[in-house]
Motif scaffolding. Structure first.
Motif, PDB file in Angstrom:
ATOM      1  N   ASP A   1      69.905 -36.420  20.669  1.00  0.00           N
ATOM      2  CA  ASP A   1      69.654 -36.980  19.340  1.00  0.00           C
ATOM      3  C   ASP A   1      69.373 -38.474  19.426  1.00  0.00           C
ATOM      4  N   ASP A   2      70.101 -39.180  20.293  1.00  0.00           N
ATOM      5  CA  ASP A   2      69.859 -40.605  20.489  1.00  0.00           C
ATOM      6  C   ASP A   2      68.439 -40.817  21.024  1.00  0.00           C
ATOM      7  N   PHE A   3      68.048 -39.985  21.973  1.00  0.00           N
ATOM      8  CA  PHE A   3      66.698 -40.085  22.549  1.00  0.00           C
ATOM      9  C   PHE A   3      65.647 -39.858  21.470  1.00  0.00           C
ATOM     10  N   ALA A   4      65.866 -38.867  20.631  1.00  0.00           N
ATOM     11  CA  ALA A   4      64.895 -38.536  19.587  1.00  0.00           C
ATOM     12  C   ALA A   4      64.707 -39.692  18.618  1.00  0.00           C
ATOM     13  N   ARG A   5      65.785 -40.437  18.319  1.00  0.00           N
ATOM     14  CA  ARG A   5      65.679 -41.535  17.366  1.00  0.00           C
ATOM     15  C   ARG A   5      64.752 -42.641  17.864  1.00  0.00           C
ATOM     16  N   SER A   6      64.607 -42.766  19.179  1.00  0.00           N
ATOM     17  CA  SER A   6      63.675 -43.766  19.697  1.00  0.00           C
ATOM     18  C   SER A   6      62.307 -43.164  20.015  1.00  0.00           C
ATOM     19  N   HIS A   7      62.144 -41.858  19.735  1.00  0.00           N
ATOM     20  CA  HIS A   7      60.863 -41.180  19.952  1.00  0.00           C
ATOM     21  C   HIS A   7      60.504 -40.341  18.724  1.00  0.00           C
ATOM     22  N   PRO A   8      60.517 -40.928  17.519  1.00  0.00           N
ATOM     23  CA  PRO A   8      60.316 -40.126  16.310  1.00  0.00           C
ATOM     24  C   PRO A   8      58.943 -39.481  16.223  1.00  0.00           C
ATOM     25  N   ALA A   9      57.941 -40.062  16.898  1.00  0.00           N
ATOM     26  CA  ALA A   9      56.589 -39.502  16.794  1.00  0.00           C
ATOM     27  C   ALA A   9      56.313 -38.441  17.845  1.00  0.00           C
ATOM     28  N   GLY A  10      57.188 -38.292  18.800  1.00  0.00           N
ATOM     29  CA  GLY A  10      56.960 -37.331  19.867  1.00  0.00           C
ATOM     30  C   GLY A  10      57.412 -35.933  19.502  1.00  0.00           C
ATOM     31  N   ALA A  11      57.030 -34.977  20.332  1.00  0.00           N
ATOM     32  CA  ALA A  11      57.400 -33.584  20.082  1.00  0.00           C
ATOM     33  C   ALA A  11      58.910 -33.420  20.080  1.00  0.00           C
ATOM     34  N   LEU A  12      59.602 -34.097  20.999  1.00  0.00           N
ATOM     35  CA  LEU A  12      61.059 -33.991  21.041  1.00  0.00           C
ATOM     36  C   LEU A  12      61.672 -34.571  19.782  1.00  0.00           C
ATOM     37  N   GLY A  13      61.145 -35.708  19.327  1.00  0.00           N
ATOM     38  CA  GLY A  13      61.664 -36.314  18.116  1.00  0.00           C
ATOM     39  C   GLY A  13      61.535 -35.390  16.914  1.00  0.00           C
ATOM     40  N   ARG A  14      60.374 -34.738  16.796  1.00  0.00           N
ATOM     41  CA  ARG A  14      60.190 -33.812  15.680  1.00  0.00           C
ATOM     42  C   ARG A  14      61.162 -32.647  15.765  1.00  0.00           C
ATOM     43  N   ARG A  15      61.388 -32.119  16.973  1.00  0.00           N
ATOM     44  CA  ARG A  15      62.286 -30.978  17.116  1.00  0.00           C
ATOM     45  C   ARG A  15      63.732 -31.353  16.804  1.00  0.00           C
ATOM     46  N   LEU A  16      64.114 -32.591  17.121  1.00  0.00           N
ATOM     47  CA  LEU A  16      65.512 -32.978  16.980  1.00  0.00           C
ATOM     48  C   LEU A  16      65.823 -33.723  15.688  1.00  0.00           C
ATOM     49  N   LEU A  17      64.802 -34.184  14.967  1.00  0.00           N
ATOM     50  CA  LEU A  17      65.049 -34.977  13.773  1.00  0.00           C
ATOM     51  C   LEU A  17      64.559 -34.317  12.484  1.00  0.00           C
ATOM     52  N   LEU A  18      63.480 -33.535  12.568  1.00  0.00           N
ATOM     53  CA  LEU A  18      62.896 -32.961  11.364  1.00  0.00           C
ATOM     54  C   LEU A  18      63.790 -31.853  10.812  1.00  0.00           C
TER      55      LEU A  18
ATOM     56  N   LEU B   1      59.707 -21.639   3.169  1.00  0.00           N
ATOM     57  CA  LEU B   1      58.723 -22.133   4.124  1.00  0.00           C
ATOM     58  C   LEU B   1      58.214 -20.973   4.963  1.00  0.00           C
ATOM     59  N   ASN B   2      57.046 -21.186   5.592  1.00  0.00           N
ATOM     60  CA  ASN B   2      56.532 -20.177   6.521  1.00  0.00           C
ATOM     61  C   ASN B   2      56.082 -20.842   7.806  1.00  0.00           C
ATOM     62  N   ILE B   3      55.577 -20.035   8.710  1.00  0.00           N
ATOM     63  CA  ILE B   3      55.224 -20.537  10.039  1.00  0.00           C
ATOM     64  C   ILE B   3      54.139 -21.599   9.971  1.00  0.00           C
ATOM     65  N   HIS B   4      53.269 -21.522   8.957  1.00  0.00           N
ATOM     66  CA  HIS B   4      52.197 -22.512   8.829  1.00  0.00           C
ATOM     67  C   HIS B   4      52.765 -23.901   8.522  1.00  0.00           C
ATOM     68  N   ASP B   5      53.854 -23.946   7.761  1.00  0.00           N
ATOM     69  CA  ASP B   5      54.497 -25.235   7.480  1.00  0.00           C
ATOM     70  C   ASP B   5      55.023 -25.870   8.766  1.00  0.00           C
ATOM     71  N   LEU B   6      55.567 -25.046   9.654  1.00  0.00           N
ATOM     72  CA  LEU B   6      56.077 -25.555  10.928  1.00  0.00           C
ATOM     73  C   LEU B   6      54.937 -25.981  11.840  1.00  0.00           C
ATOM     74  N   LEU B   7      53.821 -25.262  11.768  1.00  0.00           N
ATOM     75  CA  LEU B   7      52.649 -25.643  12.574  1.00  0.00           C
ATOM     76  C   LEU B   7      52.090 -26.972  12.088  1.00  0.00           C
ATOM     77  N   LEU B   8      52.006 -27.148  10.766  1.00  0.00           N
ATOM     78  CA  LEU B   8      51.494 -28.410  10.216  1.00  0.00           C
ATOM     79  C   LEU B   8      52.404 -29.590  10.585  1.00  0.00           C
ATOM     80  N   ALA B   9      53.707 -29.326  10.656  1.00  0.00           N
ATOM     81  CA  ALA B   9      54.667 -30.374  11.030  1.00  0.00           C
ATOM     82  C   ALA B   9      54.745 -30.567  12.531  1.00  0.00           C
ATOM     83  N   ARG B  10      53.991 -29.756  13.276  1.00  0.00           N
ATOM     84  CA  ARG B  10      53.944 -29.800  14.745  1.00  0.00           C
ATOM     85  C   ARG B  10      55.312 -29.569  15.372  1.00  0.00           C
ATOM     86  N   VAL B  11      56.089 -28.690  14.741  1.00  0.00           N
ATOM     87  CA  VAL B  11      57.372 -28.283  15.311  1.00  0.00           C
ATOM     88  C   VAL B  11      57.156 -27.178  16.329  1.00  0.00           C
ATOM     89  N   VAL B  12      56.136 -26.374  16.136  1.00  0.00           N
ATOM     90  CA  VAL B  12      55.782 -25.294  17.073  1.00  0.00           C
ATOM     91  C   VAL B  12      54.356 -25.508  17.541  1.00  0.00           C
TER      92      VAL B  12
END
Length: 328
Positions: free
Chosen positions: A185-202, A317-328
């Motif tokens: 979570d600490d790592f994600a806070r300094s990488h909010p725009a990255g894939a890891l940040g989205r997975r851990l913060l969104l 929500l549906n899978i398209h919402d997650l795709l648009l948010a780039r979570v998957v």
């Protein structure tokens, strides 16, 4: 340079480089001892930032080490030693620690900075390939990254030595990370725009549909009324909720296909609570969006309803919402 390259074995040359650099790393790893631990403690106690500096190839390595430290919980930045002597030294405060890289340990640009750093009281950690060099002797701590041989057959281009310095920088960063208890979570806070940040913060609340955008019908609605609601909201499903908003069931595109194959079902008269799926999978608004992706994948579904602690419908929500948010 040879004009005939037809018979040159590029793969063998590449493998030789890997072998030489692996040997160099093993040699340097054996020197990670009390001096390394002392350097880590000095960096851990730093009230300011770790200022990484070096010239030439050592400068490139120092820049990368600074980036790795900063992204793993140790505030750091790179300072060019040439520019430092012409004003940039003002970036260094008395709360900072300096990590100076020079394989020879004799880089004039670095040695020129030492008196000013000493006057300000900055601890200096040197990373060199010569323990007897000026920089190594003048530093508070010395990290020996001397390698047996460079991978360059001419022994000119820094190769094994820069790899060893990079590895030593990684060792410092990871040791400090572990000592601090730095988390994903600490790592994600300094990488909010990255894939890891989205997975851990969104969170689900960040991507779900709310209010009138949530498809819902009462249990008394007919199947045709539910289909109209599904068509308007375009999520491939509709929730069935009572007057207090408590979720009773779910009707999806998949349920519709099954209904059409049932001759006893009349779209105009059959109530939705007769054909809906009871006990649908749900998620809470404060859950991570990545949890929704995992839930959908595990149960082979394409949408989720969001409920509160009392089972009331608050979103969808549906899978398209997650795709648009780039979570998957």
């Amino acid at each position: 340079m040879s004009a005939n390259l037809d018979n040159f074995d590029f793969a063998a040359s590449g493998r030789r480089v890997f072998a030489l650099e692996a040997e160099a790393l093993a040699v340097v790893a054996a020197r990670v001892d009390a001096a390394f631990a002392a350097a880590c403690r000095t960096m851990l106690a730093c009230r300011g930032r770790v200022v990484c500096t070096g010239m030439g190839k050592s400068g490139h390595v120092a820049r990368k080490i600074a980036a790795t430290l900063a992204s793993t919980g140790t505030p750091a930045f790179y300072m060019h030693p040439g520019e430092a002597a012409h004003g940039d030294l003002g970036m260094v405060t008395d709360a900072d620690v300096v990590l100076a890289l020079s394989y020879s340990g004799e880089s004039d640009e670095l040695l020129l900075l030492l008196p000013a750093l000493r006057r300000q009281g900055n601890p200096v950690i040197a990373m060199t390939g010569r323990p007897g060099s000026t920089l190594a002797r003048e530093a508070d701590h010395h990290l020996d990254v001397a390698v047996p041989v460079e991978a360059c057959p001419l022994q000119l281009a820094p190769t094994s030595s820069t790899t060893a310095s990079l590895a030593m920088g990684d060792a410092l960063a990871v040791s400090l990370l572990e000592a601090r208890g730095f988390t994903a979570d600490d790592f994600a806070r300094s990488h909010p725009a990255g894939a890891l940040g989205r997975r851990l913060l969104l969170r689900i609340a960040d991507v779900m549909h709310v209010g009138d955008a949530v498809p819902r019908v009462p249990p008394s609605a007919t199947l045709s009324e539910a289909l109209v609601e599904m068509g308007r909201k375009r999520l491939g499903m509709t929730a069935v909720a009572d007057a207090d908003g408590r979720l009773l069931g779910l009707y999806t595109d998949g349920d519709l296909r099954r209904s059409l194959n049932d001759a006893s079902i009349d779209l105009r008269t059959t109530r939705i609570d007769v054909v809906m799926s009871r006990g649908p999978k749900t998620i809470t608004a404060d859950a991570l969006a990545s949890e929704a992706a995992q839930l959908m994948e595990a149960h082979k579904i394409h949408g989720l309803l969001v409920t509160d602690g009392d089972g009331r419908l608050v979103g969808a929500l549906n899978i398209h919402d997650l795709l648009l948010a780039r979570v998957v």
